[in-house]
Every structure is written in structure tokens, then in C-alpha cells.
Design an enzyme around this catalytic site. Structure first.
Site, PDB file in Angstrom:
ATOM      1  N   HIS A  43       1.001  -1.268   0.142  1.00 32.81           N
ATOM      2  CA  HIS A  43       0.025   0.090   0.031  1.00 32.81           C
ATOM      3  C   HIS A  43       0.889   1.365   0.024  1.00 32.81           C
ATOM      4  O   HIS A  43       1.939   1.400   0.629  1.00 32.81           O
ATOM      5  CB  HIS A  43      -1.097  -0.065   1.171  1.00 32.81           C
ATOM      6  CG  HIS A  43      -0.118   0.215   2.644  1.00 32.81           C
ATOM      7  ND1 HIS A  43       0.165   1.054   3.173  1.00 32.81           N
ATOM      8  CD2 HIS A  43       0.038  -1.107   3.436  1.00 32.81           C
ATOM      9  CE1 HIS A  43       0.750   0.548   4.283  1.00 32.81           C
ATOM     10  NE2 HIS A  43       0.533  -0.521   4.514  1.00 32.81           N
ATOM     11  N   ASP A  44       0.304   2.122  -0.961  1.00 32.93           N
ATOM     12  CA  ASP A  44       0.872   3.711  -0.811  1.00 32.93           C
ATOM     13  C   ASP A  44       2.085   3.811  -1.384  1.00 32.93           C
ATOM     14  O   ASP A  44       3.092   4.670  -1.247  1.00 32.93           O
ATOM     15  CB  ASP A  44       1.059   4.108   0.620  1.00 32.93           C
ATOM     16  CG  ASP A  44      -0.317   4.243   1.430  1.00 32.93           C
ATOM     17  OD1 ASP A  44      -1.204   5.026   0.624  1.00 32.93           O
ATOM     18  OD2 ASP A  44      -0.665   3.528   2.226  1.00 32.93           O
ATOM     19  N   GLY A  68       4.900  -1.295   2.566  1.00 35.21           N
ATOM     20  CA  GLY A  68       4.027   0.036   2.332  1.00 35.21           C
ATOM     21  C   GLY A  68       4.919   1.157   2.109  1.00 35.21           C
ATOM     22  O   GLY A  68       6.069   1.163   2.885  1.00 35.21           O
TER      23      GLY A  68
END
Length: 265
Positions: free
Chosen positions: A125-126, A143
Site C-alpha cells: 500500500h501507498d 508499504g
């Protein structure tokens, strides 16, 4: 013409560009937007707020856009994935949606154009992945990792959360990276540290004079003694080279530190 196999599922609301091919048992969710000539191969899943650029191929059993693997994630409006043009996402890759966990997070995991992402790669994520990157089999981005343009990550290499890998870097296979890697450099080892310039990579992009500028800068920064940030600050005052400025500013702005050989401060 759009081709959707009878066993595939394309939910109402999904937007498919001209020339898209959705193969048997593939799934395309209601929020997905696929550009022209995107192919989703057998059994692949495109879920959530995921946009995929023209000419990209998602291979069998890859999952793009599912929720983050974050124990604090409980659902988030506007979380999704954005992938540029001509991406190759091979079998069993997982690319997770972003979050709004921190103030700077916009909810998106992004990948630029011309990505070549081999089998079993995970992009957490991100993450911010640039254009013209290559991730070999089983590379793992935790992440918030940032991977700049033309970077290459070898197989079986994990990259720690929040690490920044600069432009045109090479991270060798079976390494373990926990700190930031300066543009145009090669890192290797467990833990990985900067060993040299990524000469193979920069020779593919730059002319002889630019390569010589980068090489001289590398020697000043890493081989001349003194503190790395002090060397970068001094060199930054003297150079006019765009690429050398990138190297110096990267060092000055690192948040996780630069991985150097043991005994080198």
C-alpha cells in the site's frame, strides 16, 4: 471491439476501453477503469478503484487493487491503484490499494508507464513506483516504498517500509534493503549496502560525458573520506550537472539513511 469471455465477470460500472480482452474466469470490479487494448488474462482479478493504462497486460491470477495488508486498515474512501501505460504484470502478483493512514497519503498506490513486474511480486500500500522499472520474481515492496524511474529490483529482494530507491538504481537479487539508495547506484547484500555505480543501467541512458560526471561524483561522495552528507553539501555548491545534483540532494534529504559498507560513516 471489446472481447469478454462468457465465464469472465465484469461488474456493472466497470469501464473498458476499445480493444480490451477479458479472458476466461477473470474478474473486473465495478470501479475499475481499463484503457485501450488492456488484456486481463485467465483468472486475474482487478478490484476496487483501479485504473490501468493503455496496452497493459495483467497475467493469470494476479490481484490488483485489493485492500492493503495493514492491521490498522478498516476501509477507506478513495483508496485505489493507478497503473500507467504498457505495464506487464505477471502471474500471481499482488498490488494493494493505498490508504489515508498519514497526512501525506492520498489513498493511492501508483505505478508509472512501461513497468515490467515479474511473477509473485508484491507491491504494498501507498507505494510510488516510477516509469520503466523492472521488478524480478518475488521482489517485495512493503508499504510506502518509493521506487524512482528506471530502477531495477532483483528477485527475492524485500524492501523495507518507507525506503526510497533513487533513479536508475539496481538492487541485486536476494538482497535485503532497509535504507535509501542514491540515484545511479548498485546495492547488494543482506543487509544491502551501496557497492558501486549501476554502470550497466546508466550506459543505456546517458552519453559518455554525463557518465563521467556521475562517476566523478560517486568517487567524491563515497570514496574521498569524510561524512557523506558533508561531501554532498560541498559538491552541490560546485556542480552544474543535473544528474549530480540529483545525487547530492537525495543524500541531503534522506530520511532512512544511506546504506554504506560496514565501517564507513
Amino acid at each position: 471491439m471489446i472481447s469478454i469471455h462468457p465465464t469472465a465477470v465484469v461488474e456493472d460500472g466497470a469501464k473498458l476501453g476499445e480493444g480490451c480482452v477479458i479472458e476466461p474466469y477473470a474478474f473486473v470490479g465495478e470501479q475499475a477503469i481499463l484503457g485501450e487494448n488492456v488484456r486481463v488474462k485467465q483468472g486475474a482479478r482487478i478490484v476496487g478503484d483501479t485504473h490501468i493504462g493503455d496496452g497493459s497486460t495483467i497475467y493469470s491470477y494476479a490481484i490488483v487493487g485489493d485492500v492493503p495488508q495493514d492491521v490498522f486498515y478498516h476501509g477507506s474512501e478513495g483508496a485505489g491503484v493507478r497503473i500507467g501505460k504498457n505495464a506487464t504484470i505477471r502471474e500471481f502478483c499482488t498490488i494493494n490499494a493505498g490508504t489515508h493512514k498519514f497526512e501525506y497519503c492520498d489513498g493511492l498506490t501508483t505505478i508509472g508507464d512501461n513497468a515490467f513486474i515479474m511473477a509473485y511480486v508484491h507491491i504494498g500500500h501507498d507505494c510510488r513506483v516510477g516509469s520503466d522499472v523492472i521488478l524480478a520474481n518475488n521482489a517485495t515492496l512493503a508499504g510506502h516504498v518509493r521506487l524512482d524511474d528506471f530502477a531495477v529490483v532483483g528477485g527475492l529482494t524485500p524492501i523495507h517500509q518507507f525506503v526510497h530507491v533513487g533513479e536508475n538504481c539496481m538492487i541485486a537479487g536476494a538482497s535485503a534493503l532497509g535504507q535509501d539508495v542514491v540515484p545511479f547506484c548498485l546495492a547488494q547484500g543482506n543487509p544491502a549496502y551501496i557497492r558501486s555505480l549501476n554502470l550497466v543501467g546508466i550506459r543505456r541512458r546517458f552519453d559518455k560525458d554525463t557518465i563521467e560526471e556521475i562517476n566523478k561524483a560517486y568517487k567524491i561522495l563515497f570514496k574521498s573520506g569524510g561524512g557523506l552528507k558533508d561531501n554532498a553539501e560541498a559538491l552541490l555548491k560546485e556542480t552544474k550537472s543535473e544528474q549530480v545534483i540529483k545525487m547530492c540532494e537525495f543524500i541531503m534529504n534522506t530520511s532512512r539513511g544511506i546504506p554504506l559498507e560496514k565501517g564507513r560513516e
